[in-house]
Design a protein around this motif. Sequence first.
Motif, PDB file in Angstrom:
ATOM      1  N   GLY A 161      68.529  15.786 -53.926  1.00  0.00           N
ATOM      2  CA  GLY A 161      69.377  14.577 -54.060  1.00  0.00           C
ATOM      3  C   GLY A 161      68.552  13.481 -53.347  1.00  0.00           C
ATOM      4  O   GLY A 161      67.769  13.812 -52.977  1.00  0.00           O
ATOM      5  N   VAL A 162      69.450  12.336 -53.607  1.00  0.00           N
ATOM      6  CA  VAL A 162      68.830  11.190 -52.875  1.00  0.00           C
ATOM      7  C   VAL A 162      70.022  10.162 -52.594  1.00  0.00           C
ATOM      8  O   VAL A 162      71.181  10.339 -53.051  1.00  0.00           O
ATOM      9  N   LEU A 201      60.667  11.564 -60.171  1.00  0.00           N
ATOM     10  CA  LEU A 201      61.620  12.559 -60.120  1.00  0.00           C
ATOM     11  C   LEU A 201      60.533  13.697 -59.717  1.00  0.00           C
ATOM     12  O   LEU A 201      59.501  13.777 -60.036  1.00  0.00           O
ATOM     13  N   PRO A 202      61.116  14.824 -59.189  1.00  0.00           N
ATOM     14  CA  PRO A 202      60.337  15.979 -58.637  1.00  0.00           C
ATOM     15  C   PRO A 202      59.618  16.777 -59.951  1.00  0.00           C
ATOM     16  O   PRO A 202      60.374  16.812 -60.848  1.00  0.00           O
ATOM     17  N   ARG A 203      58.600  17.300 -59.584  1.00  0.00           N
ATOM     18  CA  ARG A 203      58.036  18.281 -60.763  1.00  0.00           C
ATOM     19  C   ARG A 203      57.856  17.692 -62.041  1.00  0.00           C
ATOM     20  O   ARG A 203      58.421  18.222 -63.092  1.00  0.00           O
ATOM     21  N   GLN A 204      57.412  16.304 -61.951  1.00  0.00           N
ATOM     22  CA  GLN A 204      57.187  15.743 -63.263  1.00  0.00           C
ATOM     23  C   GLN A 204      58.542  15.225 -64.313  1.00  0.00           C
ATOM     24  O   GLN A 204      58.343  15.578 -65.342  1.00  0.00           O
ATOM     25  N   GLY A 205      59.647  15.455 -63.333  1.00  0.00           N
ATOM     26  CA  GLY A 205      60.985  15.257 -63.882  1.00  0.00           C
ATOM     27  C   GLY A 205      61.369  13.893 -64.668  1.00  0.00           C
ATOM     28  O   GLY A 205      62.128  13.839 -65.260  1.00  0.00           O
ATOM     29  N   GLU A 235      60.223  12.460 -55.425  1.00  0.00           N
ATOM     30  CA  GLU A 235      58.987  13.294 -55.245  1.00  0.00           C
ATOM     31  C   GLU A 235      58.194  12.822 -54.141  1.00  0.00           C
ATOM     32  O   GLU A 235      57.827  13.737 -53.243  1.00  0.00           O
ATOM     33  N   LYS A 236      57.975  11.448 -54.095  1.00  0.00           N
ATOM     34  CA  LYS A 236      56.902  11.034 -52.695  1.00  0.00           C
ATOM     35  C   LYS A 236      57.501   9.800 -52.158  1.00  0.00           C
ATOM     36  O   LYS A 236      57.808   9.909 -51.149  1.00  0.00           O
ATOM     37  N   LYS A 254      46.559  -0.159 -61.628  1.00  0.00           N
ATOM     38  CA  LYS A 254      47.802  -0.178 -62.533  1.00  0.00           C
ATOM     39  C   LYS A 254      47.668   1.074 -63.386  1.00  0.00           C
ATOM     40  O   LYS A 254      48.471   1.548 -63.804  1.00  0.00           O
ATOM     41  N   ARG A 255      46.666   2.035 -62.943  1.00  0.00           N
ATOM     42  CA  ARG A 255      46.826   3.399 -63.649  1.00  0.00           C
ATOM     43  C   ARG A 255      47.453   4.499 -62.625  1.00  0.00           C
ATOM     44  O   ARG A 255      47.696   5.406 -63.271  1.00  0.00           O
ATOM     45  N   ARG A 256      48.148   3.956 -61.573  1.00  0.00           N
ATOM     46  CA  ARG A 256      48.628   4.893 -60.801  1.00  0.00           C
ATOM     47  C   ARG A 256      49.988   5.408 -61.607  1.00  0.00           C
ATOM     48  O   ARG A 256      50.600   4.640 -62.266  1.00  0.00           O
ATOM     49  N   GLU A 257      50.438   6.433 -61.231  1.00  0.00           N
ATOM     50  CA  GLU A 257      51.473   7.212 -61.951  1.00  0.00           C
ATOM     51  C   GLU A 257      52.865   7.006 -61.021  1.00  0.00           C
ATOM     52  O   GLU A 257      53.881   7.201 -61.682  1.00  0.00           O
ATOM     53  N   ASP A 258      52.774   7.025 -59.937  1.00  0.00           N
ATOM     54  CA  ASP A 258      53.923   7.041 -58.992  1.00  0.00           C
ATOM     55  C   ASP A 258      54.910   5.836 -59.057  1.00  0.00           C
ATOM     56  O   ASP A 258      55.789   5.744 -58.625  1.00  0.00           O
ATOM     57  N   CYS A 259      54.221   4.992 -59.595  1.00  0.00           N
ATOM     58  CA  CYS A 259      54.949   3.455 -59.699  1.00  0.00           C
ATOM     59  C   CYS A 259      54.610   2.671 -60.989  1.00  0.00           C
ATOM     60  O   CYS A 259      53.548   2.222 -61.129  1.00  0.00           O
ATOM     61  N   ARG A 260      55.541   2.518 -61.958  1.00  0.00           N
ATOM     62  CA  ARG A 260      55.243   1.909 -63.052  1.00  0.00           C
ATOM     63  C   ARG A 260      56.581   1.019 -63.361  1.00  0.00           C
ATOM     64  O   ARG A 260      57.692   1.195 -63.319  1.00  0.00           O
ATOM     65  N   ASN A 261      56.236  -0.263 -63.708  1.00  0.00           N
ATOM     66  CA  ASN A 261      57.431  -1.275 -63.832  1.00  0.00           C
ATOM     67  C   ASN A 261      57.145  -1.849 -65.175  1.00  0.00           C
ATOM     68  O   ASN A 261      56.149  -2.688 -65.381  1.00  0.00           O
ATOM     69  N   PRO A 262      57.824  -1.395 -66.109  1.00  0.00           N
ATOM     70  CA  PRO A 262      58.252  -2.014 -67.564  1.00  0.00           C
ATOM     71  C   PRO A 262      59.238  -3.305 -67.552  1.00  0.00           C
ATOM     72  O   PRO A 262      59.193  -4.097 -68.765  1.00  0.00           O
TER      73      PRO A 262
END
Length: 1321
Positions: free
Chosen positions: A399-400, A420-424, A494-495, A507-515
């Motif tokens: 949870g969070v 989300l955990p485990r590429q959720g 997840e992190k 900009k290639r990082r996966e843990d933070c993307r902002n559309p």
Amino acid sequence: MDARRSRTPWICLFALSSLLCATPAQDACDSALVSNLPPSAFRSSSQLSASHAPVFAKLNRRDGAGGWSPLTSDSSQWLEVDLGERTTITAVSTQGRYGSSDWLTSYLLMFSDTGHNWKQHRLEDSMGSFSGNINADSVVQHKLQQSAIARFLRLLPVGRNPGGRIGLRLEVYGCPYTSDVMSLDGEGGIVAYSWSGVSRSSSSEEEKENEEEVSLKFKSLKNCGTLLHAKGTWGLGLSVELKAGKFVMATTGEQQQQAWTSSPGRRHVASLGSLLDDQQWHLVAVECHAARCNVTVDQHRETVDLPPRFHHWHIQQLSVGGIPNIPDSRFRGCLENFAYNQHNLIEMARRGDRRVTVTGNVTFACAHQTLAVAATFPGPQGFLQLPGAGVADLLPAGGVSVGLQFRTWNREGLLLTFQLPRQGGIIWVYLSDTRLRLRVQKAGNVLLELKAGSGLDDGQWHSVDLKSRRGHLSISVDKDEMAQSSPSFIIAVEKDLFFGGCPVEDKRREDCRNPFTAFQGCLRQLTVDQQQVDLILVHQRMLGNYSDLMIDTCGIMDRCSPSRCEHGGRCTQTWTHFHCNCSDSGYGGATCHSSVYEQSCEAYKHNGNTSGYFYIDVDGSGPIKPQLVYCNMTEENTWMEIRHNNTELTTLSPSSGEHQHLVQLDYSASEEQLLAVIGQSDHCQQEMAYHCRKSRLLNTPEGSPLSWWIGGAAPGGRQNYWAGGQPGSQQCACGLQGDCLDPKRYCNCDADSAERAEDTGLLIHKESLPVRSLILGDVRRTGSEAAYRVGPLRCHGDKNFWNAAFFATETSYLHFPTFHGELSADISFLFKTGAPSGVFLENLGIRDFIRIELSSPTRVLFSFDVGNGPLEVYVNSSSPLNDERWHRVRVERNVKEACLRLDAMPTATRQAPADGHIHLQLNSQLFIGGTASRQKGFRGCIRSLQLNGATLDLEERARITPGVQPGCPGHCDSYGALCQNHGRCVERNNGFHCDCDESAYDGVFCHTDVSAVFKPTTSIRYAFEMEASERGGGNVSAKPPSPSSILSDVSLRAENVSLSFRTSQSPALLLYVSSYQREYLALLINKHDKLEVRYKLHSSKEAEVLRSQAKGLADGRLHTVVVSRVMDAVSLQVDQRTSEVFNLTSDGEFSGIRSLLLGKVQESDDVDPDLVRLSTLGFSGCLSVVRFNSISPLKEALLRLHGGTVDVSGPLVRSNCGSPATSNSYATHNTPRLSDPSGSGQPLVNAMRTDSALIGGVIAVIIFVTLAGLAVVAKFVYRRKETYQNQEVKGSQQEESQDLPFECQTDSHNALGQSPKEYFI
């Protein structure tokens, strides 16, 4: 240093408080504050080494490394100084680091009382940064325009020398600050003061019996609460409150509880300020005299009017901090320097004054600490990264739990995102269209979306709580509005958690993307797993990571308080900009400054408009609102009419009761509008009429006036004369002229006759206008009859529109007082010149300036400087501007942009810097037509020069100035094109007029068609042989010669004939021109409804018949015919069809012209035998704008311009039947709105409201289609029977309403009852 910006503003708005403003002549507040501070008073974000420590940052010192330098020279560095106690700070000086290349080029200043919750200090409203140094040793000082009061000062470097590091030495100047402080806990703390039964302590207070003055400073920890509630005489109250972070002042009725509730007795009278819950000190002052109050909140000041019952109201009891028995009204925070009518209220409470009652927890120190540390996200690259690893393990089943508070002006922005955990997938919590949204997305697919809240861009603090536990997900806004779901997947972190945005360097990082859009605003009260996040640790780089943030401050600004939108424009904003919605205001531009309407009917006329309802704005961009008036442009003078509620003739009947009858007139315009119109007009008048029988008017000559009227500027003065008389004469028009019914009386009605009489005249003295009321005193006697009428106020002429000056040389100029347009200014004028360049206008300051010039024959240039460096706006013309024609220039400069418009060309615009100076500060004289250096002067004419809506009287100044002449002729070069249809432009000293003598049209621009309805017996004969002496009755100079004099006994080799007609008669003779040589020209409609032109140019030959291909011309519609002949070549055009060309076999000379005939021919000698039978039928229908070369016979017949040149027999009535839009001219026009739906910025003329226009249009179309269908059916039936109904039966109706669309048939009784078509079998 910018010397112009460094002057000290010795302005005191709050003289009532115990803190008095010092003047330069008194104790100067400029002592050095930093030089003697101990090392412990200095802190910094970092230091390059021990010798670069902040303690060495003292001005002109060389200790250590000669100043402070941080470890890294980036935007996150700062230097802090603790002054030891709250101090008044008036100036700051900076230097670079001694003997180095390290200095600042710009910086920000922050102040705080506690070392937290910093507040940025700004040079101006929109300018946050201070200019720094240009080397390491020179000192640059900035005197604060408004002094700051704080204990802590923090300097944030913005720019530095590119060749060095951040380096700084500084000094702060000011003086000690003392105050009385009181703290209220927001629960039970209230202080009540009683003034009942307390007499005024001095004679000076007795003189101020109707004055109430309150001043204080406050710091609030809530966005609502009652600061002060005053209860006074008659149970009336005045409440000063915070609501949604705004200052609100309200009046209350007899119930004290009404101060906080929404009962009917409560009335808001003022709302000022914004974001007043920012835990900073704010100033408030309320000064009331009678029922008018000046209310000030910080730098925002307004004047408000209380209800009239407060006129003699005074305070009996004050409740500070809340209202007893109303818990929701409590104020939580601190008050300082609280004064009421020079009483120190805090000191009174502290010493236990008998008039003071203290309830609850009230202390005399401001012990409240900042509720929470905030972080500001000022730009699109800001983000805050916090660790979130392990959160899922702490909550059962994963949870969070994340909470935060935010405030922003933006409608969109990312608040929170995490993986989300485990590429959720990924979660985004963001604002979209002012609503809070949560989205869960994986691999481009949206798994879940929730929405909550609305209107979250209001600048208020809003809380967000995101919780997920045991498969249940919820997100709430402000603790009450919640959206929830039960997803089938785990919601956990997840992190890391990212707030406000994502890092942009990778900009290639996966843990933070902002559309989405990055967040711009403030965040505080961040919690993760219900644990408060310490943003101070974040600031010290001991927790998480961040970029482009300002921590421990909320830098939100309310750009709409005070609003820069003028004239009622509605202000909206984002984090960086504000926008003004000017719709329905009557004004345009970025700040709704400039009026979209002209200032007079005269101006509309010279735009080519015709009569109708127009909005006029008499003072342009000034405070007077636009008003709807009727502009009558049918006469040589252009009349402006302002109506009131009683313009019709009103009959009074005898009745018992009061002997006098009062008539109150209410005008459609406001008082200031009326006076402005009268003041700017050349002439104003108002008709007054009194109809009487046994009802005296003024009781002349020596009696006390029975009646009078009130006129002039409000409230108006009593006038004892009647319209047509002279002021003060107690006479009517007949008394002045000596022709009253009773020679011994000065008014007809004063004869007291049993016969009906009247006194009518015009009031023409502007100082007595408008008429405001009538008092009629002899209307109650038995047998008396009376009626009155007061016409609308009518004015013509515009003193401003034609006010002009001619500059003869380049060294000539006019000068006026300094132009004041600090935040917004508009300038407009017309010019004409033959010179290639020259300065129209210039005004200088120490560094600021404003200038408008013709920089080349095809360019107008507007340049100015408000402290950010010179800016230029220009418009290039495709044709030369030095063509001796009038050209119009309009310039506007405001805090957002500068605009220049030339004539009707597209507007050129230049945006103002986003973070720069905004005040235009000028101090020299305003030069017109030249410059202070007497170079690049203007040669030519300048007219109608207006600055912020006020016209400069160029003519008055030109009369006393060498080299400049008042007035400027030559208007026809520019306005001559307005004279249409062969009208001739004639010059005037102030303007021009159109001479329509040689035009078949009439009207102010020779644009009004001259038309008439013809009956079968109507006849017009224009005699070309009439001598000028006969026309003038033997005196040739009595009237101007007719154009016909040049045609007598002349043989024509060419002629131009034009006319318009509508008829249902066929055959029909339209026009016939005869000659003494038995030659003729005839225009007729034959029995096939076609047009024929018959030329007989040789008496021994048959007439030549030219038939047009146009069909169905006897259809009751308007048709136009143009016939042009040159020798034997004839051109014939019907309506908009292609011209048809014919060639005659005759020699092409039309000899001995005798007469021109319209309608029925009375004498057959004038007509060729071939057409006698047709000519005797007459013509039934409409003829319009008949022209033969330069002759207009129909116009001559109707208007009798040249006496005896024309003979008329039978009925002839002028009509508008020749108008192409006759059926549309009777449409009812509703009042137009103050808006410009087209967005063109042009005024609405004769406009209808959109809804009314739509409904009316639909109805009109239905009616038209129905009538048209009936007309077609009827015509078909009558055509089949070849019969024509007699229109004489309806003659009386048509004579009563001649302007109805024309429909007519031929007379069935002519020619023994046979159809006229039989003449041409």
